[in-house]
Design a protein around this motif. Structure first.
Motif, mmCIF file in Angstrom:
data_model
loop_
_atom_site.group_PDB
_atom_site.id
_atom_site.type_symbol
_atom_site.label_atom_id
_atom_site.label_comp_id
_atom_site.label_asym_id
_atom_site.label_seq_id
_atom_site.Cartn_x
_atom_site.Cartn_y
_atom_site.Cartn_z
ATOM 1 N N SER A 188 21.655 -43.814 -7.089
ATOM 2 C CA SER A 188 20.256 -43.627 -6.673
ATOM 3 C C SER A 188 19.682 -43.707 -8.027
ATOM 4 O O SER A 188 20.219 -43.738 -9.008
ATOM 5 C CB SER A 188 20.002 -42.359 -6.053
ATOM 6 O OG SER A 188 20.534 -41.407 -6.529
ATOM 7 N N SER A 190 13.852 -47.620 -7.108
ATOM 8 C CA SER A 190 12.650 -47.487 -6.507
ATOM 9 C C SER A 190 11.968 -46.369 -5.877
ATOM 10 O O SER A 190 10.883 -45.772 -5.715
ATOM 11 C CB SER A 190 12.328 -49.022 -5.542
ATOM 12 O OG SER A 190 13.208 -48.885 -4.628
ATOM 13 N N GLU A 191 13.305 -45.459 -5.214
ATOM 14 C CA GLU A 191 12.948 -44.407 -4.448
ATOM 15 C C GLU A 191 12.640 -43.222 -5.311
ATOM 16 O O GLU A 191 12.052 -42.227 -4.696
ATOM 17 C CB GLU A 191 14.139 -44.160 -3.778
ATOM 18 C CG GLU A 191 15.243 -43.418 -4.388
ATOM 19 C CD GLU A 191 16.139 -44.444 -5.165
ATOM 20 O OE1 GLU A 191 17.188 -43.833 -5.743
ATOM 21 O OE2 GLU A 191 15.984 -45.649 -5.291
ATOM 22 N N CYS A 239 11.325 -48.122 -10.008
ATOM 23 C CA CYS A 239 10.876 -49.557 -9.571
ATOM 24 C C CYS A 239 11.153 -50.319 -10.791
ATOM 25 O O CYS A 239 11.722 -51.738 -10.447
ATOM 26 C CB CYS A 239 9.324 -49.669 -9.300
ATOM 27 S SG CYS A 239 8.919 -48.766 -7.657
ATOM 28 N N GLU A 253 14.896 -51.088 -10.867
ATOM 29 C CA GLU A 253 15.441 -51.796 -9.823
ATOM 30 C C GLU A 253 14.936 -53.367 -10.036
ATOM 31 O O GLU A 253 15.750 -54.287 -9.832
ATOM 32 C CB GLU A 253 14.613 -51.290 -8.564
ATOM 33 C CG GLU A 253 15.077 -52.137 -7.195
ATOM 34 C CD GLU A 253 14.650 -51.110 -5.819
ATOM 35 O OE1 GLU A 253 14.307 -51.993 -5.097
ATOM 36 O OE2 GLU A 253 15.083 -50.206 -5.910
ATOM 37 N N ASN A 310 21.358 -47.422 -4.178
ATOM 38 C CA ASN A 310 20.872 -46.243 -3.239
ATOM 39 C C ASN A 310 21.470 -46.350 -1.870
ATOM 40 O O ASN A 310 20.726 -46.258 -0.877
ATOM 41 C CB ASN A 310 19.338 -45.962 -3.156
ATOM 42 C CG ASN A 310 18.949 -44.625 -2.461
ATOM 43 O OD1 ASN A 310 19.837 -43.631 -2.685
ATOM 44 N ND2 ASN A 310 17.798 -44.720 -2.027
ATOM 45 N N CYS A 311 22.847 -46.625 -1.759
ATOM 46 C CA CYS A 311 23.439 -46.794 -0.329
ATOM 47 C C CYS A 311 24.731 -46.339 -0.389
ATOM 48 O O CYS A 311 25.358 -45.823 -1.212
ATOM 49 C CB CYS A 311 23.412 -48.365 -0.231
ATOM 50 S SG CYS A 311 24.801 -49.075 -0.851
ATOM 51 N N GLN A 338 19.815 -49.400 7.440
ATOM 52 C CA GLN A 338 19.145 -49.224 6.132
ATOM 53 C C GLN A 338 19.084 -47.743 5.585
ATOM 54 O O GLN A 338 18.927 -47.444 4.429
ATOM 55 C CB GLN A 338 17.318 -49.693 6.394
ATOM 56 C CG GLN A 338 17.440 -51.275 6.560
ATOM 57 C CD GLN A 338 15.799 -51.566 6.650
ATOM 58 O OE1 GLN A 338 14.871 -50.793 7.098
ATOM 59 N NE2 GLN A 338 15.593 -52.728 6.142
ATOM 60 N N GLY A 391 20.637 -49.848 1.950
ATOM 61 C CA GLY A 391 19.798 -49.182 0.870
ATOM 62 C C GLY A 391 18.694 -49.609 0.450
ATOM 63 O O GLY A 391 17.981 -50.150 1.437
ATOM 64 N N ASN A 392 18.286 -49.814 -0.829
ATOM 65 C CA ASN A 392 17.216 -50.310 -1.268
ATOM 66 C C ASN A 392 16.855 -51.943 -1.183
ATOM 67 O O ASN A 392 15.892 -52.283 -1.392
ATOM 68 C CB ASN A 392 16.889 -49.899 -2.805
ATOM 69 C CG ASN A 392 16.573 -48.459 -2.921
ATOM 70 O OD1 ASN A 392 16.820 -47.663 -2.038
ATOM 71 N ND2 ASN A 392 16.294 -48.304 -4.035
ATOM 72 N N GLU A 393 17.974 -52.536 -0.593
ATOM 73 C CA GLU A 393 17.761 -54.040 -0.378
ATOM 74 C C GLU A 393 17.350 -54.549 -1.673
ATOM 75 O O GLU A 393 16.288 -55.459 -1.507
ATOM 76 C CB GLU A 393 16.958 -54.342 0.879
ATOM 77 C CG GLU A 393 17.619 -53.665 2.022
ATOM 78 C CD GLU A 393 17.016 -54.003 3.218
ATOM 79 O OE1 GLU A 393 15.979 -54.744 3.146
ATOM 80 O OE2 GLU A 393 17.739 -53.635 4.419
ATOM 81 N N VAL A 394 18.068 -54.643 -2.819
ATOM 82 C CA VAL A 394 17.481 -55.151 -4.131
ATOM 83 C C VAL A 394 17.961 -56.701 -3.910
ATOM 84 O O VAL A 394 17.195 -57.680 -4.359
ATOM 85 C CB VAL A 394 18.039 -54.638 -5.404
ATOM 86 C CG1 VAL A 394 19.598 -54.965 -5.337
ATOM 87 C CG2 VAL A 394 17.465 -55.339 -6.467
#
Length: 720
Positions: free
Chosen positions: A101, A104-105, A111, A114, A132-133, A165, A191-194
Motif C-alpha cells: 500500500s 493512490s489510496e 498518486c 502510482e 495495494n492488494c 476489487q 487492488g488499485n488496478e494500476v
C-alpha cells in the motif's frame, strides 16, 4: 497492455522479491504457502541478506534470477516497488503481484508514485496485479501469490472463479464460500488496478475449462466496453457472470443539458447494461454465493416454469408469492400430473403447485421422491425447488433420496433446507446438489438461473442480427455545444429516426410560410441555443390554426421569452404540425464515462425527472434488446390497450429505439447528449416532436470504425 495474463495466474516458476525467512511476516507467507500448499513449479526467494528461506536457496537480486521466471510476488514496501518492476522487466519476467500500500489510496503523493509505477509497468512490459492488494491464488495448480489469512486454511479447487476489487471483503466472501463447500478455482484481488483491471483478470480466468461460473465484487468499474466484451465471451462459453457492485445510491448528481444526462447516474446505467448483457447482479455476498452455488450445480432450464414441493403449505405460499413478485409464475400442474402425485401423497396434501407432501414422507420417503419426480415431469415445469426443515434424524435417508432424484430427473432442482444438519448439507453439495438455507434465497437463486438461461437463448438467437447490424452514417456540424433544431432534425432523419416535419423561421412571414408548408394546425417553438427546455420559459404555442394566428403569435412568443431570458440569443422559431399521441415517452443518448454512449427510454413529457421510470442500455440495441428495455419500465402497461384505446405501435417504438441506438454507436465521442422528448406514440406510429442534441466540448474530425462493435461499419463525420 494487452499481453497474456497466463504467466500471472498459471506460472511455471515464481520469484518472491523481498522474501523473509520469518514466515509470520507478510513477506514470509508467500514462500511458506507455496511450499505447504504443494506448488509444483520452481520457487525463488529473493533476499540479499539470506542464504536460504524455507529450505530453498535465496537469490541475492532480481538480476541473479535464472531465465524462465513467469511471476514475481513483490513483497517490498512502496518505495522499492517501482525499481523492482524495472528490474523485473529487464530480466524478462512478464508478470508481478504487488502487495504494498502507499499509492493512490493515501493521497497526492501516493498518486504520483502510482503514476510512476504505471509508467514503469508499461515501459518494462510487466503486467501488474495491484498494488495495494492481497494478491491471488490458483487452487488447481496451487499457485499462492497472496498473504491473506484465508490461505491458512484449506484452499479447495472448484468450478468458480472469483475476482474482487476489495481485498478484505473479497477474502471474507472467499471464506464464506469455503464454509459452504464451494471451491474457488481462482481468486484475484485487483487492488488499485494500476494495470490489470477487474475485466482483465476475469477475462483470463473465465477461459479455463475447469471454471463454470465467474463471480465478482466491484466498487468502481473502469472499463465498461471491456465488461460488455467479457459478457459476450462468457455467453459464448456458456459461463454465467455473477457480480455484486456497491454504490447503488452513491452516484452524485452532475450538471447535464438533457433529461437523459440528469438521470444517468452511475448505478442505473450499470444496472441496465449488465441486464442487457446477461450478467446477473447480486444484492450482497450471500445472494452472490446463492446464485453461484445454483449456477455451478444446475443445468440451464429450458423455460421459466417453477415447481415447488414442500412439507409445509405455508412455505409453499411464501415461495409462490416471491416468485410472482419477481415477475415469474407458478404454473398449475396438469390434471395428469396431479393425478400421479395424488397417488403418492396423503389425501390432505396439495397437488396443484405448490405440492404439499406433508410430513408423512418421513415414514415413507418415496412420497417425497416420487412426488418431486412427477412434478418435474410436468410439461409446464422447468426447474424445481424442494423445501423442508430440520430432519436431523433422517439426514442420511434424505441425502440418498435427493441423490436418487438427481439421477432420475431430467430437469434441474435445488433443495431449500431450513436448519439442515451440517453433514447432510456437505453430503448433498459433494454430490453436486445445491442446498440453500431458506425459501426466499432459494427462489431468488432459481430466478437468477432462469434469467441467465433466457439471456443465453436470446444472445444466441440474436447472433446473426448483431453480425448484420449497420450503424448510422451521419454528418455532424463542427463545433461544440447544442445543435440547432434544424441540424438535429436533419441528423435524425439521416439516421432513420422518425420526427415530425420541422421548419425554421426567423420572421413572422417565414413562420407563416413554414406553417403553410407543414400544414395547419401547427405548433410554434422558440429557437435558441441558450434555451434547451422550452417549457421552462413558456416557449411553446400550440394549436395555431391560421396564418394570422401564426403571424401574431410570432411576435408575442419572441417578446415573451426575451423578457424571461434577456441573456438568451434568440434565433427565431421552429414550426411543426400538431401531432398528438396516446402515450408520451422520452428517448435519449448519453455519453457515459464508463460505458460510452448509452440509450435511455422512459415515460416522457415534463414529468420524466419526477417519475424517473427509465431504463438504460449500451448502444447499439438489437430489436430484442429494445423490447426487453420497454418491458422493464414500471409503466410498460401504458403501452397496451385498455378502456377501448388501442395499444401503441410497439414495433414502431422498437424500431425507433434501434435507430437511435445505432446513431449513438456511430457518434461515440462526438455527441454528448440527445433528448427526444416527447416521442408521441399512437396505434399506428411513433414520432419525436422535440429534440435536444449536444456535442462534446471539443473538436472531433472523425469517429473511427474501431469505435463500432465487431462486425459493424459506420462513422460519424464532422463537417470542416
Amino acid at each position: 497492455m494487452k499481453t497474456s495474463l497466463k504467466p500471472l495466474v498459471k506460472p511455471n516458476a515464481i520469484a518472491v522479491v523481498g522474501a523473509s525467512s520469518d514466515f509470520r511476516k507478510v513477506s514470509g507467507r508467500p514462500v511458506k504457502w507455496l511450499i505447504e500448499k504443494g506448488y509444483k513449479g520452481k520457487i525463488y526467494p529473493v533476499n540479499p541478506k539470506a542464504q536460504e528461506i524455507g529450505g530453498l536457496p535465496a537469490i541475492a537480486s532480481i538480476d541473479d534470477l535464472p531465465d524462465g521466471v513467469d511471476l514475481a510476488v513483490v513483497v517490498l514496501p512502496a518505495s522499492g516497488v517501482v525499481q523492482a518492476i524495472r528490474d523485473l522487466g529487464r530480466k524478462g519476467v512478464p508478470a508481478a503481484v504487488v502487495f504494498a500500500s502507499g499509492f493512490s489510496e493515501i493521497g497526492e503523493e501516493g498518486c504520483k508514485l502510482e503514476a510512476e509505477l504505471r509508467e514503469a509497468a508499461r515501459a518494462s512490459g510487466v503486467r501488474i496485479c495491484g498494488p495495494n492488494c492481497l494478491g491471488l491464488f490458483n487452487a488447481f495448480e496451487r499457485v499462492i501469490a497472496s498473504f491473506s489469512q484465508y490461505v491458512n486454511g484449506e484452499v479447495p479447487a472448484g468450478p468458480i472463479a472469483f475476482v474482487s476489487q476489495s481485498g478484505a471483503f473479497g477474502t471474507a466472501i472467499s471464506a464464506l464460500a469455503r464454509s459452504r463447500g464451494l471451491g474457488l478455482g481462482y481468486f484475484v484481488n485487483t487492488g488499485n488496478e494500476v494495470d490489470v483491471t477487474f475485466v482483465d483478470a476475469m477475462r483470463q480466468v473465465i477461459e479455463d475449462e475447469r471454471i463454470r461460473v465467474g463471480a465478482g465484487y466491484i466498487e468502481g468499474l473502469k472499463d465498461g466496453p471491456g465488461l460488455c466484451d467479457l459478457a459476450d465471451r462468457a455467453m459464448e462459453l456458456g459461463k454465467p457472470l455473477v457480480l455484486t457492485k456497491v454504490g447503488r445510491t452513491g452516484a452524485g448528481a452532475r450538471a447535464a443539458a438533457s433529461h437523459t444526462g440528469s438521470l444517468a447516474g452511475e448505478d442505473i446505467v450499470f444496472d441496465g447494461v449488465v441486464r442487457q448483457k446477461g450478467i446477473i447482479r447480486a444484492r450482497n455476498e450471500e445472494h452472490m454465493l446463492d446464485l453461484v452455488e445454483v449456477l455451478s450445480c444446475c443445468d440451464l432450464p429450458e423455460g421459466a416454469g417453477i415447481g415447488i414441493a414442500t412439507q409445509s403449505g405455508g412455505a409453499g405460499v411464501l415461495m409462490a408469492d416471491r416468485i410472482e413478485e419477481l415477475g415469474l409464475s407458478v404454473p398449475r400442474l396438469s390434471d395428469a400430473t396431479q393425478a400421479k402425485i395424488q397417488e403418492c401423497i396423503p389425501g390432505f396434501g396439495a397437488t396443484a403447485n405448490p405440492v404439499d407432501v406433508t410430513g408423512q414422507f418421513v415414514a415413507d420417503p418415496k412420497i417425497l421422491s416420487e412426488s418431486v419426480l412427477h412434478m418435474l415431469d410436468d410439461p409446464d415445469v422447468d426447474v424445481g425447488i424442494v423445501w423442508l426443515q430440520l430432519m436431523e434424524g433422517f439426514a442420511d435417508t434424505l441425502v440418498s433420496l435427493f441423490e436418487d432424484i438427481k439421477e432420475r430427473a431430467t430437469k434441474p432442482f435445488i433443495v431449500a433446507w431450513v436448519a439442515a444438519p451440517d453433514e447432510a448439507v456437505k453430503a448433498l453439495r459433494k454430490r453436486g446438489i445445491a442446498v440453500l438455507r431458506g425459501a426466499e434465497p432459494a427462489v431468488d437463486a432459481v430466478v437468477g438461473l432462469i434469467r441467465f438461461a433466457e439471456a443465453r437463448r436470446q444472445w444466441s438467437a440474436d447472433r446473426e442480427v448483431r453480425a448484420k447490424q449497420q450503424l448510422a452514417q451521419v454528418v455532424i456540424p463542427s463545433g461544440d455545444g447544442p445543435l440547432s433544431t434544424v441540424d438535429a432534425v436533419r441528423i435524425l432523419k439521416s439516421a432513420g429516426v422518425s420526427i415530425v416535419p420541422t421548419e425554421f423561421a426567423a420572421s413572422a412571414e417565414e413562420a407563416v410560410h413554414a406553417a403553410e408548408s407543414v400544414g395547419f394546425p401547427v405548433v410554434m417553438k422558440i429557437e435558441s441555443a441558450d434555451i434547451l427546455h422550452k417549457t421552462e420559459v413558456d416557449g411553446i404555442r400550440l394549436g395555431l390554426k391560421t396564418a394570422e394566428d401564426v403571424r401574431s403569435c410570432f411576435a408575442d412568443l419572441v417578446s415573451s421569452v426575451a423578457q424571461k431570458r434577456p441573456d438568451a440569443s434568440i434565433d427565431g422559431v421552429v414550426v411543426q404540425p400538431m401531432f398528438k399521441g396516446d402515450v408520451e415517452v422520452v428517448i435519449g443518448l448519453q455519453d457515459d464515462p464508463v460505458f460510452g454512449n448509452v440509450i435511455m427510454v422512459g415515460l416522457g413529457g415534463v414529468l420524466v425527472e419526477v417519475l424517473k421510470d427509465v431504463a438504460f442500455r449500451k448502444c447499439p440495441l438489437t430489436p430484442r434488446d429494445a423490447s426487453n428495455m420497454i418491458d422493464s419500465l414500471m409503466g410498460a402497461a401504458m403501452f397496451g390497450s385498455f378502456r377501448g384505446r388501442k395499444g401503441i405501435d410497439r414495433d414502431a417504438l422498437v424500431a425507433m429505439l434501434c435507430r437511435v441506438s445505432e446513431l449513438g454507436a456511430a457518434t461515440e465521442g462526438v455527441l454528448r447528449e440527445l433528448d427526444l422528448n416527447p416521442v408521441m406514440l399512437t396505434s399506428e406510429a411513433a414520432a419525436a416532436v422535440d429534440v435536444v442534441m449536444v456535442r462534446h466540448p471539443r473538436q472531433v474530425t472523425s469517429v473511427s470504425d474501431s469505435k463500432a462493435s465487431s462486425g459493424l461499419s459506420a462513422a460519424a463525420l464532422m463537417e470542416k
